[in-house]
Each structure stands twice: as C-alpha cells, then as structure tokens.
Design a protein around this motif. Sequence first.
Motif, short mmCIF file in Angstrom:
data_model
loop_
_atom_site.label_atom_id
_atom_site.label_comp_id
_atom_site.label_asym_id
_atom_site.label_seq_id
_atom_site.Cartn_x
_atom_site.Cartn_y
_atom_site.Cartn_z
N MET A 97 0.82 -1.29 0.08
CA MET A 97 0.13 0.07 -0.15
C MET A 97 0.88 1.35 0.06
O MET A 97 0.67 2.43 -0.64
N LEU A 98 2.02 1.22 0.67
CA LEU A 98 3.00 2.35 0.44
C LEU A 98 3.26 2.56 -0.66
O LEU A 98 3.50 3.79 -1.28
N LEU A 99 3.79 1.50 -1.55
CA LEU A 99 4.30 1.67 -2.86
C LEU A 99 3.31 2.29 -3.67
O LEU A 99 3.37 2.99 -4.74
N GLY A 100 2.12 1.42 -3.68
CA GLY A 100 0.89 1.88 -4.57
C GLY A 100 0.37 3.16 -4.33
O GLY A 100 -0.16 3.78 -5.15
N TYR B 91 1.10 -16.26 -0.49
CA TYR B 91 0.25 -15.54 0.37
C TYR B 91 0.87 -14.09 0.63
O TYR B 91 0.13 -13.10 0.38
N GLN B 92 2.06 -14.09 0.82
CA GLN B 92 2.76 -12.89 1.00
C GLN B 92 2.83 -12.01 -0.28
O GLN B 92 2.42 -10.90 0.09
N TRP B 93 3.26 -12.71 -1.30
CA TRP B 93 3.47 -12.11 -2.54
C TRP B 93 2.06 -11.52 -2.93
O TRP B 93 1.81 -10.28 -3.47
N LEU B 94 1.03 -12.28 -2.55
CA LEU B 94 -0.60 -11.84 -3.28
C LEU B 94 -1.01 -10.66 -2.26
O LEU B 94 -1.78 -9.83 -2.80
N ARG B 95 -0.55 -10.75 -0.93
CA ARG B 95 -1.12 -9.82 -0.17
C ARG B 95 -0.32 -8.41 -0.54
O ARG B 95 -1.11 -7.26 -0.41
N PHE B 96 0.92 -8.61 -0.90
CA PHE B 96 1.75 -7.30 -1.27
C PHE B 96 0.88 -6.64 -2.64
O PHE B 96 0.80 -5.54 -2.63
N ILE B 97 0.73 -7.55 -3.58
CA ILE B 97 0.15 -7.25 -5.14
C ILE B 97 -1.43 -6.34 -4.67
O ILE B 97 -1.72 -5.23 -5.00
N ALA B 98 -2.21 -7.16 -3.63
CA ALA B 98 -3.48 -6.80 -3.19
C ALA B 98 -3.18 -5.31 -2.72
O ALA B 98 -4.05 -4.28 -3.15
N GLY B 99 -2.11 -5.17 -1.92
CA GLY B 99 -2.01 -3.78 -1.16
C GLY B 99 -1.78 -2.61 -2.29
O GLY B 99 -2.31 -1.70 -2.03
N VAL B 100 -0.89 -3.09 -3.27
CA VAL B 100 -0.82 -2.12 -4.30
C VAL B 100 -2.13 -1.60 -4.87
O VAL B 100 -2.10 -0.42 -5.28
N THR C 244 -1.64 9.23 -0.96
CA THR C 244 -0.37 8.76 -0.29
C THR C 244 -0.58 8.77 1.07
O THR C 244 -0.09 7.97 1.83
N VAL C 245 -1.27 10.00 1.66
CA VAL C 245 -1.35 10.31 3.11
C VAL C 245 -2.15 8.97 3.74
O VAL C 245 -1.67 8.41 4.70
N PRO C 246 -3.40 8.49 3.27
CA PRO C 246 -4.07 7.47 3.89
C PRO C 246 -3.24 6.18 3.66
O PRO C 246 -3.38 5.39 4.78
N ASN C 247 -2.63 6.06 2.70
CA ASN C 247 -1.60 4.93 2.42
C ASN C 247 -0.49 4.84 3.30
O ASN C 247 0.08 3.90 3.71
N PHE C 248 0.15 6.06 3.68
CA PHE C 248 1.28 6.10 4.67
C PHE C 248 0.76 5.97 5.82
O PHE C 248 1.45 5.26 6.70
N VAL C 249 -0.40 6.28 6.19
CA VAL C 249 -1.00 6.08 7.56
C VAL C 249 -1.11 4.66 7.75
O VAL C 249 -0.79 3.83 8.76
N ARG C 250 -1.63 3.82 6.67
CA ARG C 250 -2.16 2.25 6.62
C ARG C 250 -0.78 1.71 6.93
O ARG C 250 -0.20 0.62 7.49
N GLY C 251 0.28 2.01 6.13
CA GLY C 251 1.66 1.65 6.18
C GLY C 251 2.44 1.92 7.37
O GLY C 251 3.30 1.21 7.63
#
Length: 406
Positions: A63-66, A106-115, A344-351
């Motif tokens: 989500m940070l990168l996304g 699972y880790q890779w797909l959670r990462f892609i979903a986060g993006v 970016t702000v809400p995603n940096f908050v999530r991140g």
Amino acid sequence: MKQHSTNPFNIIVIVAALGYFVDIYDLILFSIVRVPSLLALGVSSDNLLSEGATLINCQMIGMLLGGLLWGIMGDKKGRVSVLFGSILLYSIANILNAYVTSIEQYQWLRFIAGVGLAGELGAGITLVNETMTKEHRGYGTMIVVSFGVLGAVLANIVARYGWQNAYVAGGIMGLVLLLLRIGVYESGMYHQVKSSKISRGNFFMLFSNGKRFVRYLSCIAIGVPIWFMIGILVTFSPEFAKELNIEGVLAGSAVMYFYLGTSFGDFMSGYLSQVFKTRKKILLLYLIITTIMIPIYLFTSNISATSFYIICAVLGIAAGYWAVFVTIASEQFGTNLRSTVTTTVPNFVRGSLVLLVLIFDLFHKNLSFTLLNSALIVGAFAVIIAFISLAGMHETFGKDLNYVEE
C-alpha cells in the motif's frame, strides 16, 4: 466543463462509496480470515501471531508503494484512470488469494493486493472534493467513508462460508464495480490544470518546501492512531482477550463490531464538521475520545465476549474521524498535487502499521514487556504525535480548492 454539484448524492459520490466499500472489504478481510487461512496452510498455533504480522506488513508495504504509484498517476493521468486501474489489480489479486498453497505465495499476493487497494480511496475522495461545492463537499466524503467502512461487516459475514470463498467474493465484487464506473467523469479543476504547463504529480515538490513538507507529515501523523487501533488492537483481539481473561472472542466479530462503530463515528464526524463548520476541532474531539478508549480496551478484564465487542464498537466510534481526516488532507494542497497527497497520506497512515508492529514486537518480544503494556506504549506514541501535528494544522472548512502548488 463539468460544473460543481450541489447534490451530495451525485453519481461520483455513489461510485466512490461503493468502491470504498469493496476496498474496505478486501483490506480488512485478511484480519478476519487470518487464523483459518494460516491454519489451512499448515502454520502452527504458536506462529499465528508472527506469521499474521508478517502478512499484514506485506500488504501494508504494498500500500505504501501503491499510494505513490496511484497518487502520482492520479495527478498526471487523471483521477478516473486510477479508479479503474486500482480496482482491477486488487480484484484479480484477491481472487488468486483463494488459491494460495504456501506462505510465500500468500505474502506476494497480499503485497500485490496492497498495491491495488492503495488507489481506491484517494482517487474517490479527490474527485468528490473537486466536483462538489466547498460548502457541501464534507457531506460527500462523509457518505463515502461512513458507507464504505461497512464493507468490513460484509467481509465478516461472507468469511463464515469459508476464507477462500470470501476472497473470491471480494474479487468478483470489484470486477462488477468496474461496470458502474463507465459514466464517471473527470473533475473540471483537473482539466484546467491538465491543459496548462504546471507540473503535476511531482512527489518531490512535497519535500522542496519546508512548510509544505511539515504540512504533509502532519496530515499523515493525525491518522496513525486509527491504524494502531485497526491493525494491532482489533486484528489481534483474540490474543488481547486471552490476556484479559475473556473467553470466546473471535477476530472477525471484533472487526465487525469495530467497523459498525466506525461507520457511525465517520458519519457523525463528517456531519459535525459540516454543522459546526470546522474540521480541526472535530479531529481534536475524536483524538480525545481515542485517548480515553485505548486504555479502556487494554485493561478491562474478566468480562464477557459480548461486553468486549461493545468496547470494540466504541473504540470504532473513536476511530471514526477517517472521513474528516481524508477530507482535511485533500483540502491542504493544490490541484496539481491533490491526488498525490490524498492517495499517499491514507496509505502512508496504513503503512505506518509496519513501524507500529515493529515497535510493538520490540517491547513485547525483545524487551519482555507484557502484550498489554507494549500496546499501550505504542498507542501513546501514536496519539501524542497526532495531537502535536493537529496543533500546527490550519482550518480548511470552506476553503477554495481551485488553486495550484507553485
């Protein structure tokens, strides 16, 4: 050029609300299915907390990168393009989550979903704020957020029919939502900036001016306590309940009650900010409630699971300033950076949850603090930073958004 709408129930508000509903469904789903999905992959009971934390971190790093990707794209290519691209990516990723056979997948797909998940809220809120009048836009974001967070309630209901089915259902909902977005139009403010030679989506502009940079960091810091409550207190509610001698607590039910409270809290924070014509004072009120509720959650022991869920719901009300938080962040910056900031702000908050979990683990595992005291320390850190950041922020209610950052 499209004119500003005075009607809070315009098509953009409806589509943004539905998009955020699906976004929250998919975002929170892992917290609900963490235990059954990890057990199905062969993870032992002793490692559920650590593996779950790792997977949450994978999603949040995505989500940070996304947030950067979609935010910059929203200013360079348009807000509508982000609405289509982000939901397509996370819908496909979530369907594939149902078929993982290893922790690594699972880790890779959670990462892609986060993006993918990173683009939904920022693009929707930016469009709503730019297509409604300055007097009414707070109602628009209130509707988007207070309805959208109910996606967590549906996630808990669907998850009862199997964690794999829940992932597939979320992906299908996202793909169906794409059809509703065909009639969504770009904002007039963005068209004006696009036709000029003004720099758009330049992320480094946020760092080129000291006051602008502090303003940006302050927007992020104000929202961090919300994700401390969601990502640590509620996600790991079964572990906290065990420490508090409370039996029968399920993560899915805790999430559901929390988000029912959050929906009400978001509706009220958005409504009150409109009635009293202030964003800043409403945020202050909710931060005070948050400060009260965190220790109540952490140190109320020997109660029933039902009573614990009620505390989760009130904790959710305290976290219900997300609607005003994303609105004030969007209102802080000009049109050429607004999508970048609002995304970016809400995603940096999530991140920020990645850092919060690391600090939490440091106190709990390395320094041998109790689970409850470790959470209290992290929560106190998040709340104090939020209060300091809010103190230096300008009021933005009724601010004209038709300007650019030089």
